[in-house]
Design a protein around this motif. Structure first.
Motif, mmCIF file in Angstrom:
data_model
loop_
_atom_site.group_PDB
_atom_site.id
_atom_site.type_symbol
_atom_site.label_atom_id
_atom_site.label_comp_id
_atom_site.label_asym_id
_atom_site.label_seq_id
_atom_site.Cartn_x
_atom_site.Cartn_y
_atom_site.Cartn_z
ATOM 1 N N PHE A 27 -8.386 -7.347 -2.069
ATOM 2 C CA PHE A 27 -8.979 -6.106 -1.557
ATOM 3 C C PHE A 27 -9.107 -6.217 -0.041
ATOM 4 O O PHE A 27 -10.129 -6.604 0.506
ATOM 5 N N ASN A 28 -8.014 -5.907 0.670
ATOM 6 C CA ASN A 28 -8.011 -5.926 2.121
ATOM 7 C C ASN A 28 -7.467 -4.611 2.651
ATOM 8 O O ASN A 28 -7.001 -3.761 1.887
ATOM 9 N N LYS A 29 -7.502 -4.458 3.939
ATOM 10 C CA LYS A 29 -7.199 -3.174 4.562
ATOM 11 C C LYS A 29 -5.761 -2.732 4.327
ATOM 12 O O LYS A 29 -5.496 -1.552 4.100
ATOM 13 N N ALA A 30 -4.827 -3.674 4.344
ATOM 14 C CA ALA A 30 -3.418 -3.304 4.192
ATOM 15 C C ALA A 30 -3.109 -2.856 2.773
ATOM 16 O O ALA A 30 -2.391 -1.882 2.554
ATOM 17 N N ASN A 31 -3.661 -3.559 1.776
ATOM 18 C CA ASN A 31 -3.371 -3.221 0.388
ATOM 19 C C ASN A 31 -3.915 -1.858 -0.004
ATOM 20 O O ASN A 31 -3.415 -1.234 -0.952
ATOM 21 N N MET A 32 -4.961 -1.386 0.667
ATOM 22 C CA MET A 32 -5.564 -0.114 0.296
ATOM 23 C C MET A 32 -4.979 1.065 1.049
ATOM 24 O O MET A 32 -5.472 2.177 0.943
ATOM 25 N N ASP A 33 -3.935 0.856 1.830
ATOM 26 C CA ASP A 33 -3.318 1.937 2.595
ATOM 27 C C ASP A 33 -2.231 2.574 1.735
ATOM 28 O O ASP A 33 -1.042 2.342 1.923
ATOM 29 N N ASN A 34 -2.610 3.354 0.733
ATOM 30 C CA ASN A 34 -1.679 3.947 -0.222
ATOM 31 C C ASN A 34 -1.761 5.464 -0.194
ATOM 32 O O ASN A 34 -2.560 6.060 0.529
ATOM 33 N N GLY A 35 -0.928 6.117 -1.045
ATOM 34 C CA GLY A 35 -0.877 7.571 -1.085
ATOM 35 C C GLY A 35 -1.919 8.175 -2.003
ATOM 36 O O GLY A 35 -2.883 7.545 -2.397
ATOM 37 N N SER A 36 -1.715 9.434 -2.343
ATOM 38 C CA SER A 36 -2.700 10.170 -3.132
ATOM 39 C C SER A 36 -2.443 10.004 -4.630
ATOM 40 O O SER A 36 -1.349 9.638 -5.056
ATOM 41 N N ARG A 37 -3.481 10.258 -5.443
ATOM 42 C CA ARG A 37 -3.395 10.208 -6.903
ATOM 43 C C ARG A 37 -4.056 11.449 -7.475
ATOM 44 O O ARG A 37 -4.838 12.106 -6.801
ATOM 45 N N VAL A 38 -3.759 11.719 -8.728
ATOM 46 C CA VAL A 38 -4.338 12.894 -9.357
ATOM 47 C C VAL A 38 -5.106 12.523 -10.623
ATOM 48 O O VAL A 38 -6.253 12.901 -10.783
ATOM 49 N N PHE A 39 -4.468 11.769 -11.542
ATOM 50 C CA PHE A 39 -5.116 11.370 -12.786
ATOM 51 C C PHE A 39 -5.314 9.860 -12.799
ATOM 52 O O PHE A 39 -4.564 9.122 -12.167
ATOM 53 N N ASN A 40 -6.313 9.434 -13.545
ATOM 54 C CA ASN A 40 -6.610 8.015 -13.668
ATOM 55 C C ASN A 40 -6.749 7.653 -15.146
ATOM 56 O O ASN A 40 -7.441 8.346 -15.902
#
Length: 466
Positions: free
Chosen positions: A162-175
């Protein structure tokens, strides 16, 4: 004004530090002129004990403001304000990095801090080689931002991933995510006779039967009926008696999600969302092997479903279901089961679909769902939802980039760009690091934070950022 308790007795009130500056100064001058402490205190309406202490402080510094004289037993304090501030910052920072100190370790830290700086300590500190509990209580009182907390376990894999680079992702709709529901609920606290060593609570079985419940929610607060996987070879309709309307019942010998059943879950999603290639949707899930089989991916492509998998070991902060749904869901499930057990004390629980129905209605509310997507920065999309403080636990496993030019005296890692200009290494991931998408800021990023501490303290707890 006289304070009284319920019985009408007068309560004793404290008047510490309520002396007038002029009265105290006049009393001190009277003592300097030869008057006794008690007579001077009575004449100028001050406490003679306070007058004695202020006189000792005032005669060494006659120009000091009397109201600025320290009150109480401050003269017996071991550390100065600056030294305690450094210690408090160190304790707070290591706690935020997931390496918090216990009460005993904090007291040991105080003792070693005093020894390194040649500060006189009480005799019991020397005998125990540890700070006293009285000092620790006063230390917490002087620093209200610190408290004693029971931490949650966080593996090194989760902390480093859980670091800054790994969390730089796109959008989501369903989980989508699975959780285990069993016929034996986790027992909470009950009211029982005081002093009794063993307290019992009736349960249906010793270990119970595990049924996997797959929850699916949307970013706008939608709820798709859950999927329940029973540990049976063949599914029977009576297994879902009392279930949430529209629940899909499946069966497998293990009771866990597998590659054969997940395409049926995708079909369940298509049925309730009417998604197509012209009306696509996004499903966010973890990296379970059953989620990324060839059959599941092909079916998803044919029906307009884009499957996005989370970075491994980050779901505790990046998955909406884990952040705001699973906790309330499990509590509601266990509470519903306990209520049923009290109403049927002589029966064994074998069908839990009704408890899942109750838990879904209480936990999967639009408010909880939207709060989970918002807190993870998915909807509304927010790249800055995670602050630098949230990524601090990952810094204990950071490694410097071997291709980058390191400046040990700097607080950041500087690399040279393609055009010859210098740039911050935090700007993008480096391919030279073995962990995919793992940006190594190095322990040097937080060196300046600890320099003031480690320059005067080199004990066994000075392992952070050194």
């Amino acid at each position: 004004m006289t304070l009284q308790n319920r019985n009408g007795a007068q309560l004793q009130t404290q008047n510490r530090g309520k002396f007038g500056e002029g009265n105290m100064k006049a009393a001190i001058e009277a003592v300097k002129g030869g008057l006794s402490f008690r007579i001077a205190a009575e004449r100028f309406n001050v406490k003679h004990q306070t007058l004695y202490k202020k006189y000792k402080e005032y005669k060494d510094s006659p120009d000091i403001n009397l109201k600025d004289l320290k009150k109480g037993f401050v003269s017996r304090r071991i550390f100065t304000d600056e030294q305690e501030t450094i210690s408090a910052e160190y304790v707070l920072t290591v706690a935020q990095m997931g390496l918090g100190l216990s009460v005993e370790q904090t007291c040991e830290l105080a003792y070693e801090f005093a020894v390194i700086n040649k500060i006189e300590v009480p005799k019991n500190w020397k005998n125990d080689e540890c700070g006293g509990r009285d000092w620790f209580r006063c230390f917490l009182r002087r620093h209200p931002n610190l408290s004693i907390r029971k931490p949650e376990a966080c593996s090194i894999a989760r902390a480093s991933s859980f670091n800054k680079a790994n969390m730089d992702n796109g959008s989501r709709v369903f989980n989508l995510d699975e959780c285990g529901t069993t016929t034996v609920a986790c027992l909470g606290k009950i009211v029982a006779p005081k002093g009794q060593k063993q307290v019992y609570q009736s349960t249906s079985q010793e270990r119970g039967t595990l049924v996997t419940t797959c929850l699916i929610v949307g970013a706008l607060g939608q709820v798709i009926p859950p999927v329940m996987l029973f540990p049976r070879k063949n599914f029977k309709n009576n297994m879902t008696i009392g279930a949430y309307p529209g629940t899909l019942g499946l069966a497998c010998e293990s009771g866990w999600m597998n590659a054969e059943l997940f395409p049926k879950v995708l079909q369940h999603i298509v049925k309730h969302t009417a998604c197509t290639k012209e009306n696509p949707l996004v499903v966010l899930c973890d990296n379970l092997e059953a989620h990324i089989t060839l059959e599941a991916i092909e079916y998803a492509r044919e029906n307009g479903i884009t499957i996005l998998t989370l970075v491994p070991h980050t779901t505790h902060r990046s998955q909406p279901l884990d952040v705001s749904i699973m906790g309330p869901f499990k509590r509601a499930y266990e509470n519903a089961m306990c209520i049923w057990k009290r109403a049927h004390p002589h029966q064994c629980c074998t069908i839990m679909a009704q408890f899942v129905c109750t838990a879904v209605g209480k936990a999967l509310t639009p408010a909880n769902i939207t709060a989970g997507f918002k807190k993870t920065g998915i909807m509304p999309f927010d790249r800055t939802v995670f602050k630098e403080l949230d990524f601090m636990p990952s810094n204990i496993t950071d490694r410097p980039n071997p291709e980058a030019s390191e400046d040990m005296n700097s607080d950041v890692l500087i690399t040279e760009g393609d055009n010859g200009n210098t740039q911050n290494a935090l700007a993008k991931p480096s391919a030279s690091v073995s962990t995919p998408g793992f940006v190594s800021t190095g322990p040097y990023k937080y060196n300046s934070m600890f320099r003031s501490m480690t320059s005067i303290y080199k004990g066994p707890y000075a392992f952070i950022g050194v």
